[in-house]
Write a protein that holds these residues in place. Structure first.
Motif, PDB file in Angstrom:
ATOM      1  N   TYR A  43       0.839  -1.209   0.000  1.00 30.05           N
ATOM      2  CA  TYR A  43       0.000   0.000   0.000  1.00 30.05           C
ATOM      3  C   TYR A  43       0.868   1.250   0.000  1.00 30.05           C
ATOM      4  N   VAL A  98      -0.983   7.200   2.873  1.00 35.11           N
ATOM      5  CA  VAL A  98      -1.297   5.784   2.618  1.00 35.11           C
ATOM      6  C   VAL A  98      -2.715   5.384   3.036  1.00 35.11           C
ATOM      7  N   ARG A 130      -3.507  -5.995   7.604  1.00 32.52           N
ATOM      8  CA  ARG A 130      -4.671  -5.578   8.400  1.00 32.52           C
ATOM      9  C   ARG A 130      -5.884  -6.474   8.143  1.00 32.52           C
ATOM     10  N   ASP A 131      -5.961  -7.044   6.931  1.00 30.89           N
ATOM     11  CA  ASP A 131      -7.148  -7.804   6.514  1.00 30.89           C
ATOM     12  C   ASP A 131      -6.737  -9.169   5.962  1.00 30.89           C
ATOM     13  N   ILE A 132      -5.581  -9.661   6.362  1.00 29.13           N
ATOM     14  CA  ILE A 132      -5.053 -10.885   5.767  1.00 29.13           C
ATOM     15  C   ILE A 132      -5.904 -12.096   6.174  1.00 29.13           C
ATOM     16  N   ARG A 176      -4.408   6.891  12.142  1.00 32.09           N
ATOM     17  CA  ARG A 176      -4.427   5.751  11.217  1.00 32.09           C
ATOM     18  C   ARG A 176      -5.273   4.595  11.755  1.00 32.09           C
TER      19      ARG A 176
HETATM   20  O1   DC Z   1       1.663  -1.658   8.385  1.00 35.33           O
HETATM   21  P1   DC Z   1       1.907  -0.313   7.699  1.00 35.33           P
HETATM   22  O2   DC Z   1       1.885   0.861   8.642  1.00 35.33           O
HETATM   23  O3   DC Z   1       3.116  -0.295   6.843  1.00 35.33           O
HETATM   24  O4   DC Z   1       0.642  -0.144   6.718  1.00 35.33           O
HETATM   25  C1   DC Z   1       0.498   0.978   5.885  1.00 35.33           C
HETATM   26  C2   DC Z   1      -0.976   1.281   5.660  1.00 35.33           C
HETATM   27  O5   DC Z   1      -1.556   0.308   4.808  1.00 35.33           O
HETATM   28  C3   DC Z   1      -1.819   1.325   6.928  1.00 35.33           C
HETATM   29  O6   DC Z   1      -2.383   2.610   7.092  1.00 35.33           O
HETATM   30  C4   DC Z   1      -2.896   0.309   6.730  1.00 35.33           C
HETATM   31  C5   DC Z   1      -2.792  -0.142   5.321  1.00 35.33           C
HETATM   32  N1   DC Z   1      -2.861  -1.594   5.161  1.00 35.33           N
HETATM   33  C6   DC Z   1      -4.069  -2.140   4.820  1.00 35.33           C
HETATM   34  O7   DC Z   1      -5.057  -1.409   4.730  1.00 35.33           O
HETATM   35  N2   DC Z   1      -4.182  -3.477   4.601  1.00 35.33           N
HETATM   36  C7   DC Z   1      -3.110  -4.275   4.720  1.00 35.33           C
HETATM   37  N3   DC Z   1      -3.250  -5.589   4.486  1.00 35.33           N
HETATM   38  C8   DC Z   1      -1.856  -3.736   5.086  1.00 35.33           C
HETATM   39  C9   DC Z   1      -1.772  -2.369   5.314  1.00 35.33           C
END
Ligand code: DC
Length: 221
Positions: A43, A98, A130-132, A176
């Motif tokens: 992302y 982001v 986040r949504d894996i 965030r």
């Molecule tokens: O983990 P990170 O801070 O590098 O993630 C960057 C942004 O991407 C965070 O604001 C959430 C988003 N993100 C997401 O929506 N879904 C994911 N699978 C991974 C990250």
């Protein structure tokens, strides 16, 4: 032909910023002798490319087009359209942009497709985001949701972001968290079948050992 389940050997690790996901996911992958995918970096790479191309990160259609067209490699280095963006994707500017990119459903669809392709090519792996466990690999045999107190997460991040003050980092994380958990598409959420691990008072080794025990129980050891 039966559909191949790209997630059948995936360890899904989700959680908010500063919960220890990246450190834990990288260590777990090394111990399981498999690869690790940082989906946040994907992302961030789209946000980086939008800014570099003069596209407003809030402008959904051009950003989605850019996401579909770009070449992206996320490993030790992050390469976007042949440019090494490993350092730049962690900048405060990209970090601010982001959330808008991650709220874009077409970008999510495209990056989700690339994540499944990544897992298929390796027959599994450790995938962090986040949504894996909820959306990208709902069939993953192990889903871990890492959390930590707000203060602890802000402390950890401010140690990484040397050019930002604690208060600034704490405010950024809170913003965030809010955007990521309230967006319409694939918000940050705990999967029904995820194991929730609070890392506030556990060190990295303890969390890694715990995840490895869970992986062994799930037949992934
Ligand atoms: O983990 P990170 O801070 O590098 O993630 C960057 C942004 O991407 C965070 O604001 C959430 C988003 N993100 C997401 O929506 N879904 C994911 N699978 C991974 C990250």
């Amino acid at each position: 032909m039966p559909a191949v389940n790209a997630g059948s050997k995936v360890v899904a690790i989700d959680g908010p910023a500063g919960s220890g996901k990246s450190t834990v996911a990288r260590a777990v992958a090394a111990r399981l002798r498999t690869d690790y995918l940082d989906t946040g970096a994907m992302y961030r790479a789209v946000a980086f490319m939008a800014m570099r191309s003069g596209v407003d990160p809030e402008d959904a259609e051009p950003v989605a087009r850019l996401a579909r067209a770009m070449t992206l490699e996320v490993a030790d280095r992050v390469m976007v359209n042949g440019v090494d963006a490993t350092i730049e994707i962690r900048s405060p500017e990209v970090t601010r942009a982001v959330s808008a990119v991650a709220a874009n459903p077409e970008v999510r669809a495209e990056l989700g497709r690339r994540m499944r392709e990544w897992a298929l090519e390796r027959s599994g792996g450790v995938v962090e985001g986040r949504d894996i466990g909820t959306v990208v690999f709902p069939g993953a045999p192990l889903k871990v949701y890492l959390t930590a107190s707000d203060e602890e997460r802000a402390q950890r991040r401010s140690q990484e972001m040397l050019d930002m003050h604690y208060d600034e980092v704490a405010a950024d994380i809170a913003r965030r968290d809010h955007v990521d958990s309230t967006r319409a598409h694939a918000p940050l959420a705990v999967a029904d079948d995820a194991v929730v691990v609070d890392t506030t008072t556990r060190n990295v080794d303890q969390v890694v050992e715990l995840v490895l025990e869970l992986a062994a129980k799930a037949g992934l050891g």
